[in-house]
Design an enzyme around this catalytic site. Structure first.
Site, PDB file in Angstrom:
ATOM      1  N   SER A  73      -3.666  -8.229  -3.509  1.00  5.49           N
ATOM      2  CA  SER A  73      -3.853  -7.981  -1.968  1.00  5.49           C
ATOM      3  C   SER A  73      -2.643  -7.901  -0.971  1.00  5.49           C
ATOM      4  O   SER A  73      -2.770  -7.536   0.243  1.00  5.49           O
ATOM      5  CB  SER A  73      -5.087  -8.464  -1.298  1.00  5.49           C
ATOM      6  OG  SER A  73      -6.193  -7.851  -1.937  1.00  5.49           O
ATOM      7  N   LYS A  76      -1.524  -4.877   0.837  1.00  3.48           N
ATOM      8  CA  LYS A  76      -2.175  -4.243   1.988  1.00  3.48           C
ATOM      9  C   LYS A  76      -1.169  -4.519   3.145  1.00  3.48           C
ATOM     10  O   LYS A  76      -1.451  -4.053   4.256  1.00  3.48           O
ATOM     11  CB  LYS A  76      -3.551  -5.225   2.302  1.00  3.48           C
ATOM     12  CG  LYS A  76      -4.558  -4.887   1.065  1.00  3.48           C
ATOM     13  CD  LYS A  76      -5.809  -5.564   1.753  1.00  3.48           C
ATOM     14  CE  LYS A  76      -7.155  -5.182   0.916  1.00  3.48           C
ATOM     15  NZ  LYS A  76      -7.117  -5.803  -0.384  1.00  3.48           N
ATOM     16  N   SER A 128      -9.335  -8.783   3.997  1.00  6.05           N
ATOM     17  CA  SER A 128      -8.932  -8.241   2.660  1.00  6.05           C
ATOM     18  C   SER A 128      -9.868  -7.153   2.103  1.00  6.05           C
ATOM     19  O   SER A 128      -9.972  -7.227   0.835  1.00  6.05           O
ATOM     20  CB  SER A 128      -8.635  -9.349   1.742  1.00  6.05           C
ATOM     21  OG  SER A 128      -7.693  -8.800   0.707  1.00  6.05           O
TER      22      SER A 128
END
Length: 362
Positions: A73, A76, A128
């Site tokens: 993640s 991101k 997230s």
């Protein structure tokens, strides 16, 4: 040796030119690279890490800085950095069933609720949310367009180890990043006020089918480490633990990125931040976080305009046009007389030639 081979020199393939790693030669090493004159950076179980000064861009210590690993993640951060300038934060979005049903971590989007784009960015960077990542990608024109934009942004940043295959960071074949690239992305993000707001928010109200509920930032150091800003942590079973974050003390901001960590990394990241603050400005760097490449659109707008000026060379003219432009009435009359006389002489000469040819055939 035969005469045919005398003087023949054996051909050798030319040596390939050495392409230094982005940020400096030392950053190509797999092992730890650190400055002299200061204690070594604290130990970490991370396979790869970078400690850098966000202000100067100096890399203070690193291990396998350009090693390519699954980013989980932490990718991101690139999604947010790419899409924040493209999407109106007040635009209202109703997510698709595809977005709502994304696997992995989620903020809990509903097809029955309308969200502002700013809500989705908070869900992306605080909770997230893989569902928020897909909703933002679809708002940007779809998954294909968003991945193209993300990879173009990575190239602009010179984050050449990064290949985005998903907007969420969910594991996918061919997807990669590096500790060096995560540091580049974080440094660029910190210069964007909206990005900075999303990553520093600890708790926020989030829309729901009925009223709202509270979401909290997954970055534990926002509560534990003095001056912590953000940025993003991640984990999958294949990528293991990853993190990129920054903290500020006085006029210094230190970035730490770690990849492929076996387990609980928060205390190790805090120790690396402490070491970075102690080393910054006191040691010779081992590398450099490079600046982004110029935006082609901005460079074109800044280029001098091509409007004609008195100093610009005149457009070349055909010879007849140039002569005609330089004539007055008198010269034109004289010119016509000369042309007429020339034509008359030509006709007389042609007639004389034809008469001679007839006589020779008789």
């Amino acid at each position: 040796m035969s005469a045919a081979l005398v003087g023949v020199v054996a051909w050798q393939a030319p040596a390939l030119a050495h392409t230094p790693p982005v940020g400096g030669d030392l950053l190509g090493n797999k092992g730890i690279v650190r400055p002299e004159g200061i204690k070594a950076p604290p130990k970490t179980k991370a396979t790869s890490f970078v400690v850098a000064d966000a202000g100067t861009g100096q890399v203070l210590a690193a291990k396998d800085a350009h090693g390519r690993y699954l980013p989980a993640s932490t990718l991101k951060a690139l999604t947010a950095l790419t899409l924040i300038p493209k999407l109106d934060p007040d635009l209202k979005v109703r997510p698709s069933a595809n977005a709502v049903n994304q696997e992995g971590s989620a903020v809990g989007l509903s097809v029955k609720t309308t969200y502002k784009v700013s809500d989705l960015f908070r869900a992306l960077m605080m909770s997230s949310g893989n569902d928020a990542a897909m909703a933002l990608a679809e708002t940007n024109g779809g998954l294909t367009q968003t991945l193209a934009d993300m990879n173009a942004e990575a190239r602009r940043l010179q984050a050449n180890d990064t290949v985005a295959k998903t907007p969420s960071g969910l594991d996918k074949k061919g997807q990669s990043s590096s500790a060096y690239d995560l540091a580049l992305i974080a440094r660029a993000g910190l210069q964007n006020p909206s990005f900075r707001e999303y990553i520093t928010t600890k708790v926020a109200k989030f829309p729901a089918p009925k009223k709202w509920y509270e979401i909290a930032n997954h970055n534990k150091l926002l509560w534990r480490y003095k001056g912590m800003i953000g940025v993003k942590n991640g984990w999958t079973s294949k990528a293991l633990g990853s993190f990129v974050g920054a903290a500020t003390r006085g006029d210094k901001t230190i970035i730490v990125a770690v990849m492929r960590h076996e387990g609980y990394f928060w205390e190790e990241v805090a120790d690396l931040l402490d070491w970075g603050f102690a080393a910054s400005g006191k040691v010779a760097p081992v590398g450099q976080l490079v600046d982004p490449l110029p935006d082609p659109a901005v460079a074109q707008a800044a280029a001098p305009s091509a409007t004609p000026s008195s100093s610009a060379p005149a457009r070349a003219q055909p010879l007849t046009d140039a002569v005609a432009d330089g004539q007055d009435d008198t010269s034109r009359s004289a010119g016509l007389a000369v042309i007429g006389a020339g034509l008359l002489f030509g006709l007389v000469w042609l007639g004389y030639g034809l008469r001679r040819r007839r006589r020779s055939r008789v």
